[in-house]
Design an enzyme around this catalytic site. Structure first.
Site, PDB file in Angstrom:
ATOM      1  N   TYR A  94       0.823  -1.221   0.000  1.00  0.00           N
ATOM      2  CA  TYR A  94       0.000   0.000   0.000  1.00  0.00           C
ATOM      3  C   TYR A  94       0.861   1.277   0.000  1.00  0.00           C
ATOM      4  CZ  TYR A  94      -3.310   3.461   1.967  1.00  0.00           C
ATOM      5  OH  TYR A  94      -4.059   4.578   2.219  1.00  0.00           O
ATOM      6  N   ASP A 106       9.706  -7.496  -3.889  1.00  0.00           N
ATOM      7  CA  ASP A 106       8.483  -7.868  -3.176  1.00  0.00           C
ATOM      8  C   ASP A 106       8.253  -9.357  -3.384  1.00  0.00           C
ATOM      9  OD1 ASP A 106       5.632  -7.885  -2.246  1.00  0.00           O
ATOM     10  OD2 ASP A 106       5.853  -5.714  -2.379  1.00  0.00           O
ATOM     11  N   SER A 135       6.368   3.921  13.098  1.00  0.00           N
ATOM     12  CA  SER A 135       4.948   4.182  13.340  1.00  0.00           C
ATOM     13  C   SER A 135       4.771   5.024  14.594  1.00  0.00           C
ATOM     14  CB  SER A 135       4.263   2.826  13.535  1.00  0.00           C
ATOM     15  OG  SER A 135       2.986   2.992  14.086  1.00  0.00           O
ATOM     16  N   THR A 139       2.929   4.368  16.708  1.00  0.00           N
ATOM     17  CA  THR A 139       2.679   3.395  17.767  1.00  0.00           C
ATOM     18  C   THR A 139       3.849   3.339  18.763  1.00  0.00           C
ATOM     19  OG1 THR A 139       1.749   1.200  18.114  1.00  0.00           O
ATOM     20  CG2 THR A 139       3.584   1.303  16.629  1.00  0.00           C
ATOM     21  N   TYR A 177       3.683  -6.195  17.124  1.00  0.00           N
ATOM     22  CA  TYR A 177       3.935  -5.371  15.935  1.00  0.00           C
ATOM     23  C   TYR A 177       4.635  -4.074  16.336  1.00  0.00           C
ATOM     24  CZ  TYR A 177       2.916  -1.618  12.660  1.00  0.00           C
ATOM     25  OH  TYR A 177       3.040  -0.525  11.861  1.00  0.00           O
ATOM     26  N   LYS A 230       8.744  -2.334  15.810  1.00  0.00           N
ATOM     27  CA  LYS A 230       9.137  -0.985  15.370  1.00  0.00           C
ATOM     28  C   LYS A 230      10.079  -0.344  16.389  1.00  0.00           C
ATOM     29  CE  LYS A 230       6.668  -1.137  11.625  1.00  0.00           C
ATOM     30  NZ  LYS A 230       7.356  -1.388  10.337  1.00  0.00           N
ATOM     31  N   ASN A 262      -8.897  -4.297   9.748  1.00  0.00           N
ATOM     32  CA  ASN A 262      -8.712  -3.900  11.148  1.00  0.00           C
ATOM     33  C   ASN A 262      -8.834  -2.390  11.290  1.00  0.00           C
ATOM     34  OD1 ASN A 262      -7.819  -6.519  12.137  1.00  0.00           O
ATOM     35  ND2 ASN A 262      -6.050  -6.173  10.798  1.00  0.00           N
ATOM     36  N   ASP A 264      -6.410   0.525  22.549  1.00  0.00           N
ATOM     37  CA  ASP A 264      -6.574   1.814  21.877  1.00  0.00           C
ATOM     38  C   ASP A 264      -6.388   2.971  22.857  1.00  0.00           C
ATOM     39  OD1 ASP A 264      -7.005   0.942  19.334  1.00  0.00           O
ATOM     40  OD2 ASP A 264      -9.173   1.272  19.325  1.00  0.00           O
TER      41      ASP A 264
HETATM   42  C1  WQD Z   1      -8.404   4.419  14.253  1.00  0.00           C
HETATM   43  C2  WQD Z   1      -9.562   4.789  15.182  1.00  0.00           C
HETATM   44  C3  WQD Z   1     -10.252   2.961  16.587  1.00  0.00           C
HETATM   45  C4  WQD Z   1     -11.655   0.406  13.284  1.00  0.00           C
HETATM   46  C5  WQD Z   1      -3.252   1.222  13.894  1.00  0.00           C
HETATM   47  C6  WQD Z   1      -1.935   0.721  14.417  1.00  0.00           C
HETATM   48  C7  WQD Z   1      -0.809   1.579  13.944  1.00  0.00           C
HETATM   49  C8  WQD Z   1      -0.799   1.680  12.447  1.00  0.00           C
HETATM   50  C9  WQD Z   1      -2.140   2.087  11.921  1.00  0.00           C
HETATM   51  C10 WQD Z   1      -0.294  -0.108  10.885  1.00  0.00           C
HETATM   52  C11 WQD Z   1      -9.418   4.247  16.598  1.00  0.00           C
HETATM   53  C12 WQD Z   1     -11.356   3.326  15.613  1.00  0.00           C
HETATM   54  C13 WQD Z   1     -11.109   1.412  14.076  1.00  0.00           C
HETATM   55  C14 WQD Z   1     -13.053   0.207  13.286  1.00  0.00           C
HETATM   56  C15 WQD Z   1     -13.293   2.028  14.837  1.00  0.00           C
HETATM   57  N1  WQD Z   1      -0.355   0.418  11.981  1.00  0.00           N
HETATM   58  N2  WQD Z   1     -11.927   2.215  14.842  1.00  0.00           N
HETATM   59  N3  WQD Z   1     -13.831   1.039  14.063  1.00  0.00           N
HETATM   60  O1  WQD Z   1      -5.439   1.991  15.945  1.00  0.00           O
HETATM   61  O2  WQD Z   1      -4.814   4.377  15.329  1.00  0.00           O
HETATM   62  O3  WQD Z   1      -3.501   2.518  14.429  1.00  0.00           O
HETATM   63  O4  WQD Z   1      -3.183   1.282  12.469  1.00  0.00           O
HETATM   64  O5  WQD Z   1      -0.268  -0.562   9.954  1.00  0.00           O
HETATM   65  O6  WQD Z   1       0.381   1.053  14.376  1.00  0.00           O
HETATM   66  O7  WQD Z   1      -1.956   0.695  15.829  1.00  0.00           O
HETATM   67  O8  WQD Z   1      -5.769   2.863  13.565  1.00  0.00           O
HETATM   68  O9  WQD Z   1      -7.552   2.687  11.874  1.00  0.00           O
HETATM   69  O10 WQD Z   1      -7.278   0.826  13.552  1.00  0.00           O
HETATM   70  O11 WQD Z   1      -8.180   3.013  14.319  1.00  0.00           O
HETATM   71  O12 WQD Z   1     -14.037   2.732  15.552  1.00  0.00           O
HETATM   72  O13 WQD Z   1     -13.603  -0.677  12.612  1.00  0.00           O
HETATM   73  O14 WQD Z   1     -10.760   4.175  14.674  1.00  0.00           O
HETATM   74  O15 WQD Z   1     -10.788   2.616  17.825  1.00  0.00           O
HETATM   75  O16 WQD Z   1      -9.993   5.211  17.455  1.00  0.00           O
HETATM   76  P1  WQD Z   1      -4.930   2.943  14.950  1.00  0.00           P
HETATM   77  P2  WQD Z   1      -7.214   2.267  13.246  1.00  0.00           P
END
Ligand code: WQD
Length: 339
Positions: free
Chosen positions: A11, A31, A125, A127, A150, A154, A199, A296
Site C-alpha cells: 500500500y 516484493d 509508526s 505506535t 507489531y 518498530k 482492522n 486503543d
Molecule cells: C483508528 C480509530 C479505533 C476500526 C493502527 C496501528 C498503527 C498503524 C495504523 C499499521 C481508533 C477506531 C477502528 C473500526 C473504529 N499500523 N476504529 N472502528 O489503531 O490508530 O492505528 O493502524 O499498519 O500502528 O496501531 O488505527 O484505523 O485501527 O483506528 O471505531 O472498525 O478508529 O478505535 O480510534 P490505529 P485504526
C-alpha cells in the site's frame, strides 16, 4: 544510482514508487507479494508511463537478498517497507512478527553493509509513542513502549538502527513515524487492499460504503474527546509517499540518523471520518457503537513541524481529499486487486 524499495507493491510502498519515479529517481521494487498483488506492478507502469523494475524477492532470504545486491550494483539507497503490519495478528503470532519484521530488516542491513550501501529509510509508526506524553506529539516524546508485538518490532528496529549508526558514521538513516495513512492514488488504480475483515477504520468504512458490511463499527463513544470517539491524525498516502522522497533527499546530504513524524498535525474523530466519507460517497452509513477496542488510546496527532523545517515537507491533502480518493479506489475496485 537507484533506490531499492522493499515491499514496493504494498500500500504505502506502491504510492512511494510513483512519487520517486516522478521525482526522477531510478527505482527497483523487491516484493514477494505476501500481502500484495503482481497487478500493482502493471498499474504502476500505467500511472507513470514508465517500465518499472521489479525483482521477486523474500527479504528474509539471505541468499536472495545478497544476489539482488550483487546484480544491481547501482543501488545506493533502500526504502524498507516489507513487513507484517496487523496489530491483532501480531498478538496471535509474535514469533512470525519478530522473525519477519526484525529478521527481514537485519537481512537487508547485512547485505547493505557487505555491498557498501549507506542510505536507509525505515517505516516506523506513531505506535512507538504508546500513550504519548503530550499531544500533539513531537519526536522528543519518549518512544520506547508498545502495546503489541507489531509495535515492539518498530521500537526494537529503531534502536537497532541507532546502534548501527553509532558504530558506522557513514550510515544515513531516516526513521519515519507514520500516523494513520489512508486514501489512495487519485487515479483510482492503486490503493489499500487488506486481507479479510479490515482492522483499520478507513478500509472498514469504505467496505461498508460498497455494501460489504451493513454498518460501521465504532469502537467506543465514551472517550474523553469532543464527541466521545477516538481521535487520530489521518494522512493521505500520497502525502506520506512524498515524505519519503523528501527523506531520501535528506539522506543524500549525509545527515546521519534522523527521525521524523509524518502526519498532518490535525486530529479527526471516528465520527468525523465517517461524516467525511459519507460526503465523499454520497450515502449515509449506519453506525454500530461497540465497546472500546483493547489497547486503543483516546487521542493522538502529530506535531509535524520538524519534518517541515528540516525536510521542507508538509501534508497537502485534507480529510475530504483522503475520503474522496479512498472512495474512488474502492468503488472502482470493489474487491481490491482480486478479480
Ligand atoms: C483508528 C480509530 C479505533 C476500526 C493502527 C496501528 C498503527 C498503524 C495504523 C499499521 C481508533 C477506531 C477502528 C473500526 C473504529 N499500523 N476504529 N472502528 O489503531 O490508530 O492505528 O493502524 O499498519 O500502528 O496501531 O488505527 O484505523 O485501527 O483506528 O471505531 O472498525 O478508529 O478505535 O480510534 P490505529 P485504526
Amino acid at each position: 544510482m537507484s533506490i531499492l524499495v522493499t515491499g514496493g507493491a504494498g500500500y504505502i510502498g506502491s504510492h512511494t514508487v510513483i512519487e520517486l519515479i516522478e521525482a526522477g529517481y531510478d527505482v527497483l521494487i523487491a516484493d514477494n507479494f505476501y500481502n500484495s498483488s503482481p497487478k500493482v506492478i502493471d498499474r504502476l507502469q500505467q500511472i507513470t508511463g514508465k517500465s518499472v523494475q521489479f525483482c521477486l524477492c523474500d527479504v528474509c532470504d539471505e541468499k536472495q537478498v545478497d544476489n539482488l545486491f550483487s546484480r544491481h550494483k547501482d543501488i545506493d539507497c533502500v526504502i524498507h517497507f516489507a513487513a507484517y503490519k496487523a496489530v491483532g495478528e501480531s498478538v496471535e503470532k509474535p514469533l512470525e512478527y519478530y522473525s519477519n519484521n526484525i529478521g527481514g530488516a537485519m537481512c537487508i542491513l547485512r547485505a547493505m553493509k557487505k555491498h557498501g550501501v549507506k542510505n536507509f529509510v525505515f517505516s516506523s509508526s506513531a505506535t512507538v509513542y504508546g500513550q504519548p506524553e503530550k499531544i500533539p506529539c513531537d519526536e522528543s516524546c519518549p518512544a520506547g513502549s508498545a502495546t503489541n508485538p507489531y509495535g515492539w518490532t518498530k521500537v526494537m528496529q529503531e534502536q537497532i538502527l541507532r546502534d548501527i549508526c553509532a558504530a558506522d558514521k557513514e550510515m544515513n538513516v531516516a526513521i519515519l513515524r507514520y500516523f494513520n495513512p489512508i486514501g489512495a492514488h487519485p487515479s483510482g488504480l492503486i490503493g489499500e487492499d487488506p486481507n479479510g475483515i479490515p482492522n483499520n477504520l478507513l478500509p472498514y468504512v469504505a467496505q461498508a460504503a460498497i455494501g460489504k458490511f451493513d454498518s460501521v463499527r465504532v469502537f467506543g463513544d465514551d472517550y474523553p474527546t469532543a464527541d466521545g470517539t477516538g481521535v487520530r491524525d489521518y494522512i493521505h498516502v500520497v502525502d506520506l509517499a512524498k515524505g519519503h522522497v523528501a527523506a531520501v533527499r535528506k539522506l543524500y546530504t549525509n545527515c546521519g540518523i534522523v527521525t521524523y513524524n509524518l502526519g498532518t498535525g490535525k486530529g479527526y474523530s471516528v465520527f468525523q471520518v465517517i461524516e467525511a466519507f459519507e460526503k465523499a460517497c454520497g450515502k449515509k452509513l449506519k453506525r454500530s457503537i461497540l465497546p472500546r477496542r483493547a489497547g486503543d488510546i483516546a487521542e493522538n496527532y502529530a506535531d509535524p513541524s520538524k519534518a517541515k523545517a528540516e525536510l521542507g515537507w508538509q501534508a497537502q491533502y485534507d480529510i475530504n481529499d483522503m475520503c474522496r480518493d479512498a472512495w474512488n479506489w474502492q468503488s472502482k475496485n470493489p474487491n481490491g486487486y482480486k478479480e
